[in-house]
Scaffold this motif. Structure first.
Motif, PDB file in Angstrom:
ATOM      1  N   LYS A 193       0.781  -0.899  -0.347  1.00  0.00           N
ATOM      2  CA  LYS A 193      -0.004   0.397   0.078  1.00  0.00           C
ATOM      3  C   LYS A 193       1.232   1.284   0.187  1.00  0.00           C
ATOM      4  CE  LYS A 193      -3.976  -2.300   2.662  1.00  0.00           C
ATOM      5  NZ  LYS A 193      -5.021  -1.845   3.471  1.00  0.00           N
ATOM      6  N   TRP A 194       0.713   2.631  -1.045  1.00  0.00           N
ATOM      7  CA  TRP A 194       0.964   3.126  -0.151  1.00  0.00           C
ATOM      8  C   TRP A 194       1.128   4.656   0.587  1.00  0.00           C
ATOM      9  CZ3 TRP A 194       5.073   4.494  -3.601  1.00  0.00           C
ATOM     10  CH2 TRP A 194       5.880   4.381  -4.810  1.00  0.00           C
ATOM     11  N   VAL A 195       1.748   4.564   1.036  1.00  0.00           N
ATOM     12  CA  VAL A 195       1.032   5.696   2.458  1.00  0.00           C
ATOM     13  C   VAL A 195       2.178   6.967   1.707  1.00  0.00           C
ATOM     14  CG1 VAL A 195       2.969   5.078   3.841  1.00  0.00           C
ATOM     15  CG2 VAL A 195       0.629   5.919   5.328  1.00  0.00           C
ATOM     16  N   LYS A 196       1.371   8.487   2.619  1.00  0.00           N
ATOM     17  CA  LYS A 196       1.450   9.646   2.530  1.00  0.00           C
ATOM     18  C   LYS A 196       2.082   9.623   3.623  1.00  0.00           C
ATOM     19  CE  LYS A 196       1.702  14.323   1.513  1.00  0.00           C
ATOM     20  NZ  LYS A 196       1.257  14.703   2.262  1.00  0.00           N
ATOM     21  N   THR A 197       3.453   9.962   3.456  1.00  0.00           N
ATOM     22  CA  THR A 197       4.355  10.293   5.024  1.00  0.00           C
ATOM     23  C   THR A 197       4.883  11.610   5.527  1.00  0.00           C
ATOM     24  OG1 THR A 197       6.306  10.601   3.307  1.00  0.00           O
ATOM     25  CG2 THR A 197       5.902   8.074   3.649  1.00  0.00           C
ATOM     26  N   THR A 198       4.755  12.479   4.913  1.00  0.00           N
ATOM     27  CA  THR A 198       3.858  14.030   5.991  1.00  0.00           C
ATOM     28  C   THR A 198       3.503  14.438   5.536  1.00  0.00           C
ATOM     29  OG1 THR A 198       4.827  15.232   3.144  1.00  0.00           O
ATOM     30  CG2 THR A 198       6.489  14.238   4.884  1.00  0.00           C
ATOM     31  N   ASN A 199       2.975  15.784   6.252  1.00  0.00           N
ATOM     32  CA  ASN A 199       1.515  16.920   6.293  1.00  0.00           C
ATOM     33  C   ASN A 199       2.256  17.655   5.179  1.00  0.00           C
ATOM     34  OD1 ASN A 199      -0.233  15.307   8.024  1.00  0.00           O
ATOM     35  ND2 ASN A 199       1.267  15.723   9.770  1.00  0.00           N
ATOM     36  N   ALA A 200       2.739  18.138   4.861  1.00  0.00           N
ATOM     37  CA  ALA A 200       3.409  18.205   3.378  1.00  0.00           C
ATOM     38  C   ALA A 200       1.502  19.302   1.910  1.00  0.00           C
ATOM     39  CB  ALA A 200       4.721  18.923   2.726  1.00  0.00           C
ATOM     40  N   GLU A 201       1.798  20.011   2.005  1.00  0.00           N
ATOM     41  CA  GLU A 201       0.269  19.840   0.622  1.00  0.00           C
ATOM     42  C   GLU A 201       1.405  19.548  -0.645  1.00  0.00           C
ATOM     43  OE1 GLU A 201      -1.167  24.329   0.805  1.00  0.00           O
ATOM     44  OE2 GLU A 201      -2.855  23.241   2.445  1.00  0.00           O
ATOM     45  N   ILE A 202       0.668  19.735  -1.542  1.00  0.00           N
ATOM     46  CA  ILE A 202       1.242  18.562  -2.643  1.00  0.00           C
ATOM     47  C   ILE A 202       0.344  19.617  -3.253  1.00  0.00           C
ATOM     48  CG2 ILE A 202       0.537  16.863  -4.488  1.00  0.00           C
ATOM     49  CD1 ILE A 202      -0.293  15.414  -2.963  1.00  0.00           C
ATOM     50  N   LYS A 203       1.205  21.427  -3.610  1.00  0.00           N
ATOM     51  CA  LYS A 203       1.710  22.623  -4.056  1.00  0.00           C
ATOM     52  C   LYS A 203       1.689  22.329  -5.556  1.00  0.00           C
ATOM     53  CE  LYS A 203       2.545  24.344   0.284  1.00  0.00           C
ATOM     54  NZ  LYS A 203       3.686  25.788   0.254  1.00  0.00           N
ATOM     55  N   GLY A 204       0.912  23.022  -6.594  1.00  0.00           N
ATOM     56  CA  GLY A 204       0.753  23.637  -7.944  1.00  0.00           C
ATOM     57  C   GLY A 204       0.724  22.557  -8.589  1.00  0.00           C
ATOM     58  N   VAL A 205      -0.791  21.828  -7.938  1.00  0.00           N
ATOM     59  CA  VAL A 205      -1.245  20.324  -9.525  1.00  0.00           C
ATOM     60  C   VAL A 205      -2.014  20.963 -10.193  1.00  0.00           C
ATOM     61  CG1 VAL A 205      -2.579  18.784  -9.389  1.00  0.00           C
ATOM     62  CG2 VAL A 205      -1.152  18.642  -7.469  1.00  0.00           C
ATOM     63  N   LEU A 206      -1.625  20.749 -11.395  1.00  0.00           N
ATOM     64  CA  LEU A 206      -2.851  21.126 -12.681  1.00  0.00           C
ATOM     65  C   LEU A 206      -4.184  20.595 -12.235  1.00  0.00           C
ATOM     66  CD1 LEU A 206      -0.167  22.449 -15.220  1.00  0.00           C
ATOM     67  CD2 LEU A 206      -1.306  23.693 -13.688  1.00  0.00           C
ATOM     68  N   ASP A 207      -4.811  20.404 -12.269  1.00  0.00           N
ATOM     69  CA  ASP A 207      -6.308  19.979 -12.397  1.00  0.00           C
ATOM     70  C   ASP A 207      -7.063  20.387 -13.583  1.00  0.00           C
ATOM     71  OD1 ASP A 207      -7.871  22.423 -13.249  1.00  0.00           O
ATOM     72  OD2 ASP A 207      -8.690  22.508 -10.825  1.00  0.00           O
ATOM     73  N   GLU A 208      -8.066  19.675 -14.252  1.00  0.00           N
ATOM     74  CA  GLU A 208      -8.421  19.443 -16.071  1.00  0.00           C
ATOM     75  C   GLU A 208      -8.778  20.557 -15.897  1.00  0.00           C
ATOM     76  OE1 GLU A 208      -9.888  17.907 -12.675  1.00  0.00           O
ATOM     77  OE2 GLU A 208      -9.854  16.018 -12.324  1.00  0.00           O
ATOM     78  N   SER A 209      -9.285  21.427 -15.694  1.00  0.00           N
ATOM     79  CA  SER A 209      -9.295  22.390 -16.124  1.00  0.00           C
ATOM     80  C   SER A 209      -7.558  23.866 -16.112  1.00  0.00           C
ATOM     81  CB  SER A 209      -9.696  23.468 -15.152  1.00  0.00           C
ATOM     82  OG  SER A 209     -11.351  22.782 -15.197  1.00  0.00           O
ATOM     83  N   HIS A 210      -6.244  22.236 -15.948  1.00  0.00           N
ATOM     84  CA  HIS A 210      -5.186  23.665 -16.076  1.00  0.00           C
ATOM     85  C   HIS A 210      -5.081  24.564 -14.885  1.00  0.00           C
ATOM     86  CE1 HIS A 210      -4.339  21.085 -20.078  1.00  0.00           C
ATOM     87  NE2 HIS A 210      -5.309  21.585 -19.969  1.00  0.00           N
ATOM     88  N   ARG A 211      -6.024  24.732 -13.328  1.00  0.00           N
ATOM     89  CA  ARG A 211      -5.297  26.188 -12.821  1.00  0.00           C
ATOM     90  C   ARG A 211      -4.901  24.683 -11.737  1.00  0.00           C
ATOM     91  NH1 ARG A 211     -11.896  26.956 -12.243  1.00  0.00           N
ATOM     92  NH2 ARG A 211     -11.327  24.918 -12.491  1.00  0.00           N
ATOM     93  N   LYS A 212      -3.576  25.765 -10.869  1.00  0.00           N
ATOM     94  CA  LYS A 212      -2.711  25.240 -10.140  1.00  0.00           C
ATOM     95  C   LYS A 212      -3.444  25.195  -8.859  1.00  0.00           C
ATOM     96  CE  LYS A 212       1.940  25.884 -11.450  1.00  0.00           C
ATOM     97  NZ  LYS A 212       2.809  26.478 -11.446  1.00  0.00           N
ATOM     98  N   ARG A 213      -3.928  24.087  -8.223  1.00  0.00           N
ATOM     99  CA  ARG A 213      -3.960  23.747  -6.902  1.00  0.00           C
ATOM    100  C   ARG A 213      -3.348  23.420  -5.956  1.00  0.00           C
ATOM    101  NH1 ARG A 213     -10.100  21.343  -6.641  1.00  0.00           N
ATOM    102  NH2 ARG A 213      -9.248  21.780  -4.444  1.00  0.00           N
ATOM    103  N   SER A 214      -3.943  23.161  -4.846  1.00  0.00           N
ATOM    104  CA  SER A 214      -2.768  22.687  -3.782  1.00  0.00           C
ATOM    105  C   SER A 214      -3.886  21.566  -2.923  1.00  0.00           C
ATOM    106  CB  SER A 214      -2.389  23.709  -2.473  1.00  0.00           C
ATOM    107  OG  SER A 214      -1.442  24.572  -2.927  1.00  0.00           O
ATOM    108  N   TRP A 215      -3.294  20.992  -2.555  1.00  0.00           N
ATOM    109  CA  TRP A 215      -3.725  19.339  -2.352  1.00  0.00           C
ATOM    110  C   TRP A 215      -3.122  19.097  -0.674  1.00  0.00           C
ATOM    111  CZ3 TRP A 215      -8.210  18.070  -4.537  1.00  0.00           C
ATOM    112  CH2 TRP A 215      -8.526  18.340  -5.687  1.00  0.00           C
ATOM    113  N   SER A 216      -4.377  19.248   0.666  1.00  0.00           N
ATOM    114  CA  SER A 216      -3.700  18.507   1.864  1.00  0.00           C
ATOM    115  C   SER A 216      -3.928  17.189   1.700  1.00  0.00           C
ATOM    116  CB  SER A 216      -4.323  20.250   3.175  1.00  0.00           C
ATOM    117  OG  SER A 216      -4.063  19.636   4.165  1.00  0.00           O
TER     118      SER A 216
END
Length: 148
Positions: free
Chosen positions: A58-81
């Motif tokens: 299983k893949w597990v997230k190891t930090t609380n850091a946000e995943i920043k600058g993700v381009l969504d389907e609309s090509h907008r940058k988002r951050s995911w917590s």
């Protein structure tokens, strides 16, 4: 009404966060969507130390850091917590009809397996009262207590 000032809030936060009752827990689902031109999630799985594969595959997230600058389907940058300890439960590539087999999924060499689509993470045993309390504190702007 819930008093939102001073020592009473501090005591309330400490009480619920220190010893949440085992029956007052829930399963939390978190989704991350990425578009076809995103490289941030690919990097998080292959180069960063944000995720690791456990012995049970299983893949597990190891930090609380946000995943920043993700381009969504609309090509907008988002951050995911996505919080530390969240487990990758499903990968649904945008061009596939079914989710990937999560037992065998991997990011591949250079992130080739990280496809545009929706990634679902889950966290088990999240303290219900504490999460509601933290939401209330954030709305009331008690940043000092939220950090606890």
């Amino acid at each position: 009404a819930l008093e939102t000032a001073g020592a009473s809030m501090t005591d309330l936060v400490d009480a619920f966060c220190a010893s949440p009752h085992r029956e007052l827990r829930h399963l939390e689902l978190l989704t991350l969507s990425m578009g076809d031109s995103d490289r941030t999630v690919r990097k998080a799985f292959t180069e960063d130390t944000m995720f690791r594969r456990r012995e049970d595959s299983k893949w597990v997230k190891t930090t609380n850091a946000e995943i920043k600058g993700v381009l969504d389907e609309s090509h907008r940058k988002r951050s995911w917590s996505i919080p530390s300890g969240a487990i990758l439960a499903s990968v649904k590539c945008a061009d596939e009809h079914r989710p990937e087999d999560i037992r065998t999924w991997g990011p591949g060499y250079g992130g080739d397996g990280v496809c545009p689509g929706t990634y679902v993470f889950l966290r088990e045993n999240v303290p219900t009262v504490a999460s509601v309390l933290l939401e209330l504190l954030e709305r009331k702007r008690h940043e000092d207590l939220v950090k606890r």
